[in-house]
Write an enzyme that holds these catalytic residues in place. Structure first.
Site, PDB file in Angstrom:
ATOM      1  CG  ASP A  50      -1.570  -1.188   1.621  1.00 31.48           C
ATOM      2  OD1 ASP A  50      -1.515  -2.157   0.853  1.00 31.48           O
ATOM      3  OD2 ASP A  50      -2.207  -1.208   2.694  1.00 31.48           O
ATOM      4  CD1 TRP A  74       2.848  -7.488   3.353  1.00 26.36           C
ATOM      5  CD2 TRP A  74       3.100  -8.999   4.979  1.00 26.36           C
ATOM      6  NE1 TRP A  74       2.328  -6.950   4.507  1.00 26.36           N
ATOM      7  CE2 TRP A  74       2.464  -7.856   5.522  1.00 26.36           C
ATOM      8  CE3 TRP A  74       3.365 -10.074   5.829  1.00 26.36           C
ATOM      9  CZ2 TRP A  74       2.090  -7.760   6.865  1.00 26.36           C
ATOM     10  CZ3 TRP A  74       2.997  -9.972   7.163  1.00 26.36           C
ATOM     11  CH2 TRP A  74       2.363  -8.838   7.670  1.00 26.36           C
ATOM     12  CG  ASP A 181      -5.269  -0.148   6.903  1.00 28.67           C
ATOM     13  OD1 ASP A 181      -4.182  -0.431   7.447  1.00 28.67           O
ATOM     14  OD2 ASP A 181      -5.921  -0.954   6.218  1.00 28.67           O
ATOM     15  CD  GLU A 235      -7.028  -5.092   4.122  1.00 26.42           C
ATOM     16  OE1 GLU A 235      -6.468  -5.854   4.921  1.00 26.42           O
ATOM     17  OE2 GLU A 235      -6.742  -5.058   2.912  1.00 26.42           O
ATOM     18  CD1 TRP A 321      -4.213  -7.528  -0.271  1.00 24.20           C
ATOM     19  CD2 TRP A 321      -2.182  -8.465  -0.129  1.00 24.20           C
ATOM     20  NE1 TRP A 321      -3.397  -6.664   0.433  1.00 24.20           N
ATOM     21  CE2 TRP A 321      -2.154  -7.217   0.535  1.00 24.20           C
ATOM     22  CE3 TRP A 321      -1.004  -9.226  -0.173  1.00 24.20           C
ATOM     23  CZ2 TRP A 321      -0.992  -6.721   1.150  1.00 24.20           C
ATOM     24  CZ3 TRP A 321       0.139  -8.732   0.452  1.00 24.20           C
ATOM     25  CH2 TRP A 321       0.131  -7.500   1.088  1.00 24.20           C
TER      26      TRP A 321
HETATM   27  C1  FRU Z   1      -3.879  -3.625   2.782  1.00 18.60           C
HETATM   28  C2  FRU Z   1      -3.237  -4.052   4.088  1.00 18.60           C
HETATM   29  C3  FRU Z   1      -3.589  -3.086   5.193  1.00 18.60           C
HETATM   30  C4  FRU Z   1      -2.462  -3.261   6.171  1.00 18.60           C
HETATM   31  C5  FRU Z   1      -1.289  -3.490   5.247  1.00 18.60           C
HETATM   32  C6  FRU Z   1      -0.267  -4.441   5.783  1.00 18.60           C
HETATM   33  O1  FRU Z   1      -3.235  -4.096   1.653  1.00 18.60           O
HETATM   34  O2  FRU Z   1      -3.620  -5.370   4.403  1.00 18.60           O
HETATM   35  O3  FRU Z   1      -4.866  -3.316   5.757  1.00 18.60           O
HETATM   36  O4  FRU Z   1      -2.280  -2.145   6.984  1.00 18.60           O
HETATM   37  O5  FRU Z   1      -1.816  -4.003   4.037  1.00 18.60           O
HETATM   38  O6  FRU Z   1       0.860  -4.455   4.960  1.00 18.60           O
END
Ligand code: FRU
Length: 495
Positions: A50, A74, A181, A235, A321
């Site tokens: 993000d 990730w 977020d 999110e 994702w």
């Molecule tokens: C969205 C998310 C957010 C979180 C972040 C973690 O893509 O899942 O909700 O803060 O990525 O990397």
């Protein structure tokens, strides 16, 4: 030069390899690294998701982002940092925020606290304040529900160095696993008083909080439990004021959702309505999507833009994702979309959100190609195409010498990007697909932004948008457009 004639099929045989040629094909790769885009932001190395803390200050557009520097998948999240003065060239700066004893640094926003309401700077040197989610990964592995909470960090040198606030967290978790977020903006009331508003994603809805100092927050209202798409967790929200074409005030609430998007996996929905004292009231219950392609997620807008810019500027994570962790890039993973200007438009009495490419992208146009000319290659992997649509049906095909292709079309009221045979796709079974979006009104113009591993389609300057990442084994060489596309202009893009 603009080509005014219409063509039945303008087939540009752009890059010649005779069938008997023995030499290996040398791929022309932007920036020397396969799939690395020219004008889309990518991390120098490692993982990115993000966009975070989008803020403009003193001529610089800051873009922080979810970043794991130690791997291309990730992991423990940091805030990476890049700045730009023109939205097309980005300078990488050192990592802004590192994980700490309270957790990983998840998504969030940044504001310029001009009046030093937080006391984290001084009246002479007011702070840039980041508001983010701390995600305690150890606690997340237990039965605890309270491992995500909101915290602050501040910078007194235009985002170059950061200090975490000693009183973190500023908004503890009330007992809900998904609590994250924060997007903070400043609200000015009719009487001129200012307050801070936090829009926060809470599992299946949005909470609105208010604060006078960024440090203590009061819950004002919540929205969304029974409205909108709910195929996944909510999110990365954002709440934005707009004027309608008729001059009315409206608010737009962006909410990313994963999974449950229209093309599977991640996507961003939005609501249009009124907002007052922490209460958001939608105009209707229609489900609307910001981008109908599979690859625009978690996008939010820049804060602190000078009033004279008179625009709302957005960028999204150009992935999904479903497969973000396994796409076939090597030293880095993921890019941002091009920056886009959001506004409201009206189709037969229904308000919708438009995403037009930011005007700064025109500065990339290096050379324009006349389709009558004999040219020997698609100008570059970084190319922009504009065409008029003179009937509501069209097809445009990009292909390479290996028979891989991506087909972009409108037919029977559906705009589609077909990437079923567009190169590498074996990394995920959902990747090779045709993605379609309903467009009941007429298409008059299309604009395409191509880069080494993406295509972004803007119909009618963003009334309908589709973003799709692509991994052709060899760059696109030929372009074929149906006769319904006229006045085709092609620009080589260069920085
Ligand atoms: C969205 C998310 C957010 C979180 C972040 C973690 O893509 O899942 O909700 O803060 O990525 O990397």
């Amino acid at each position: 030069m603009t080509v005014k004639k219409s063509y039945f099929a303008i087939l540009l045989t752009l890059y010649f390899y005779s069938c008997t040629q023995q030499e290996p094909i040398v791929f022309k790769e932007t920036g020397g690294e396969k799939y690395r885009p020219l004008y889309h932001l990518t991390p120098e190395s490692g993982w990115m998701n993000d966009p975070n803390g989008l803020i403009y200050l003193d001529g610089e557009y800051h873009l922080f982002y979810q970043h794991y520097p130690d791997s291309t998948v990730w992991g423990p999240m940091h805030w990476g940092h890049a700045v730009s003065r023109d939205l097309v060239t980005w300078e990488h700066l050192p990592i802004a925020l590192y994980p700490d004893s309270l957790g990983y640094i998840f998504s969030g926003s940044a504001v310029f606290d001009a009046e030093n309401s937080s006391g984290l700077g001084s009246p002479d040197n007011p702070p840039m304040v980041a508001i983010f989610t701390h995600h305690n990964a150890e606690e997340a592995n237990t039965s605890s529900l309270t491992y995500q909470y909101q915290s602050l960090a501040f910078s007194l040198d235009k985002g170059r160095t950061w200090e975490k606030y000693e009183g973190n967290p500023v908004l503890p978790n009330p007992g809900i696993r998904d609590f994250r977020d924060p997007k903070v903006s400043q609200i000015t009331k009719a009487d001129g008083t200012k307050s801070w508003l936090m829009t926060l994603a809470v599992l299946d809805h949005i909470n609105f909080y208010s604060s006078s100092d960024l440090k203590s927050w009061t819950l004002m209202g919540e929205f969304g439990k029974n409205v909108g798409a709910h195929g996944g967790v909510w999110e990365c929200p954002d709440l934005l004021p707009f004027k309608t074409p008729a001059g009315e005030d409206k608010w737009v609430l962006l909410v990313s959702i994963n999974p449950g998007g229209p093309q599977k996996g991640s996507a961003t929905q939005y609501f249009i309505g009124d907002f007052e004292n922490g209460q958001f009231t939608p105009d209707d219950t229609m489900i609307r999507w910001l981008d109908y392609g599979p690859d625009n997620y978690a996008g939010v807008t820049w804060s602190n833009l000078p009033a004279e810019q008179n625009r709302t500027l957005f960028v999204g994570w150009m992935s999904n994702w479903l497969y973000g962790n396994v796409v076939p890039t090597e030293a880095w993973r993921s890019a941002m979309t091009v920056p886009r200007e959001l506004s409201l438009f009206d189709v037969d009495g229904t308000l919708l959100l438009k995403s037009a490419p930011a005007k700064e992208l025109e500065s990339l146009r290096a050379a324009e190609y006349d389709l009558n000319q004999q040219i020997s290659a698609l100008p570059s992997e970084a190319t922009e195409l504009i065409a008029e649509v003179n009937s509501d049906t069209f097809t445009l095909t990009l292909a390479n010498e290996l028979g891989e292709k991506v087909v972009i079309s409108k037919e029977n009221g559906l705009v589609s990007i077909d990437r079923r045979n567009a190169g590498k796709s074996d990394f995920n079974s959902d990747f090779a697909a045709i993605h379609s979006a309903p467009m009941s009104w007429e298409a008059n113009e299309i604009r395409l932004f191509l880069d080494a591993s993406s295509v972004e389609l803007f119909v009618n300057n963003g009334e309908l948008v589709m973003t799709s990442i692509l991994f052709p084994t060899s760059p696109w060489k030929t372009l074929e457009v149906s006769e319904m596309l006229t006045s085709v202009e092609i620009f080589k893009l260069e920085k």
